[in-house]
Enzyme design. Structure first.
Site, PDB file in Angstrom:
ATOM      1  N   HIS A   1     -88.903 -20.997  65.487  1.00 43.72           N
ATOM      2  CA  HIS A   1     -88.721 -19.559  65.281  1.00 43.72           C
ATOM      3  C   HIS A   1     -87.881 -19.326  64.037  1.00 43.72           C
ATOM      4  CE1 HIS A   1     -84.938 -20.611  67.239  1.00 43.72           C
ATOM      5  NE2 HIS A   1     -84.440 -19.395  67.067  1.00 43.72           N
TER       6      HIS A   1
ATOM      7  N   HIS B   1     -84.804 -18.154  62.942  1.00 46.13           N
ATOM      8  CA  HIS B   1     -83.371 -17.891  62.934  1.00 46.13           C
ATOM      9  C   HIS B   1     -82.837 -18.885  61.915  1.00 46.13           C
ATOM     10  CE1 HIS B   1     -82.295 -15.637  66.905  1.00 46.13           C
ATOM     11  NE2 HIS B   1     -82.192 -14.832  65.854  1.00 46.13           N
TER      12      HIS B   1
ATOM     13  N   ASP C   1     -80.390 -20.676  61.444  1.00 46.81           N
ATOM     14  CA  ASP C   1     -79.824 -21.982  61.807  1.00 46.81           C
ATOM     15  C   ASP C   1     -80.911 -23.032  62.028  1.00 46.81           C
ATOM     16  OD1 ASP C   1     -80.207 -20.221  64.066  1.00 46.81           O
ATOM     17  OD2 ASP C   1     -79.255 -21.698  65.374  1.00 46.81           O
TER      18      ASP C   1
ATOM     19  N   HIS D   1     -78.088 -27.781  70.894  1.00 46.20           N
ATOM     20  CA  HIS D   1     -77.808 -26.389  70.502  1.00 46.20           C
ATOM     21  C   HIS D   1     -76.690 -25.874  71.407  1.00 46.20           C
ATOM     22  CE1 HIS D   1     -78.681 -22.109  69.620  1.00 46.20           C
ATOM     23  NE2 HIS D   1     -79.411 -22.526  68.619  1.00 46.20           N
TER      24      HIS D   1
END
Ligand SMILES: [Zn+2]
Ligand SMILES: [Zn+2]
Length: 285
Positions: A62, A64, A66, A246
């Site tokens: 996705h 994002h 990071d 994460h």
């Protein structure tokens, strides 16, 4: 054949010493697959003995920052290493939409650098070989190795408002699930059926509920995987080995690491738990 998982990054946007940005490497024999490319991925891949030139494909979960801030570095490094090892364009597999758009545009800010490097050593332009797929609520195969022995499937997960996917890698040794970012959800639970190793994002939302109540952090926690229901989900799915990554918040002490384990046990999980560290290696099968 030997299949193993290497965590190339167990961190989150907040920097934490020793934790690169999110990323998971799955190696099956000569097939090396990278999932996401967070901060420091190129270095961690090198440390793992799988330089960017060895990747058969890189999968995005996705958009994002990071998870993909190092994507251009992976592609550029592979290109710059061309005189040493010409591995061809970096194959990137991404959901249609924002992730595919990001992959198409990521080298644009490097236009001037690329032009100068090309002129300097008479090099061809860097390329990525982008494959996109429609995000669906049931798993679909999105990538197969040349010899057909390794298959990767993707399914939509729940990281709203961000569209995101989880992946499953099926190899002759067993299956690995990589959750990407998501709340605990039925889609990942179904994807975990029969899997040997599940690499799942982890957020201590229940344990920290009092401390974050009413803050922006509480909102951020709401689209991540609360470790207590994550343990329940993994138990229902019969997961033999749950690998947490994460990590929110990043654990610095043995007690903080133990907190993650206690959470998934509280949720009822009875299998093996690994609280991920960068470059943890997990054998499959
Ligand atoms: Zn994330
Ligand atoms: Zn995210």
């Amino acid at each position: 054949m030997t299949t193993e998982v290497v965590l190339t990054g167990t961190g989150v946007p907040h920097p934490s010493p020793g934790r690169a940005g999110p990323g998971t490497l799955v190696r099956c024999g000569r097939v090396a697959l990278q999932f996401d490319a967070g901060r420091g991925t190129v270095l961690r891949l090198s440390e793992a003995g799988t330089p960017t030139t060895r990747l058969a494909a890189l999968f995005l979960t996705h958009v994002h920052s990071d998870h993909l801030v190092d994507l251009a570095d992976v592609a550029m490094t592979r290109w710059i290493l061309r005189p040493v090892k010409d591995a061809g364009p970096l194959p990137i597999v991404a959901p249609e939409g924002a992730a595919a758009r990001f992959a198409r545009r990521m080298l644009e800010p490097y236009d001037d650098d690329i032009a100068l490097r090309m002129a300097h050593v008479d090099a061809p332009a860097p390329e990525v070989a982008l494959t996109t797929f429609a995000v669906r609520a049931t798993p679909e195969v999105v990538w197969v190795s040349d010899d057909g022995s390794v298959r990767v499937s993707a399914v939509a997960v729940h990281h709203e408002p961000v569209e995101a996917v989880a992946y499953r890698v099926d190899t002759p040794d067993g299956a690995v699930v990589v959750s990407g970012d998501t709340r605990v959800c039925a889609e990942v639970e179904a994807l975990c059926a029969g899997a040997d190793v599940v690499v799942h994002e982890a957020c201590r939302a229940t344990a920290l509920a009092g401390a974050v109540a009413g803050t922006t952090i509480e909102t951020i926690f709401s689209y991540h995987a609360d470790t207590v229901p994550l343990g329940a989900m993994a138990e229902r799915a019969g997961v033999p080995h749950l690998v947490l990554t994460h990590l929110i918040p990043a654990p610095d002490t043995p007690d903080e690491v133990a907190g993650f384990v206690a959470d998934v046990r509280q949720g009822g999980f009875t299998g093996r738990v690994t609280v991920g560290r960068d470059l943890s290696v997990i054998r499959v099968g």
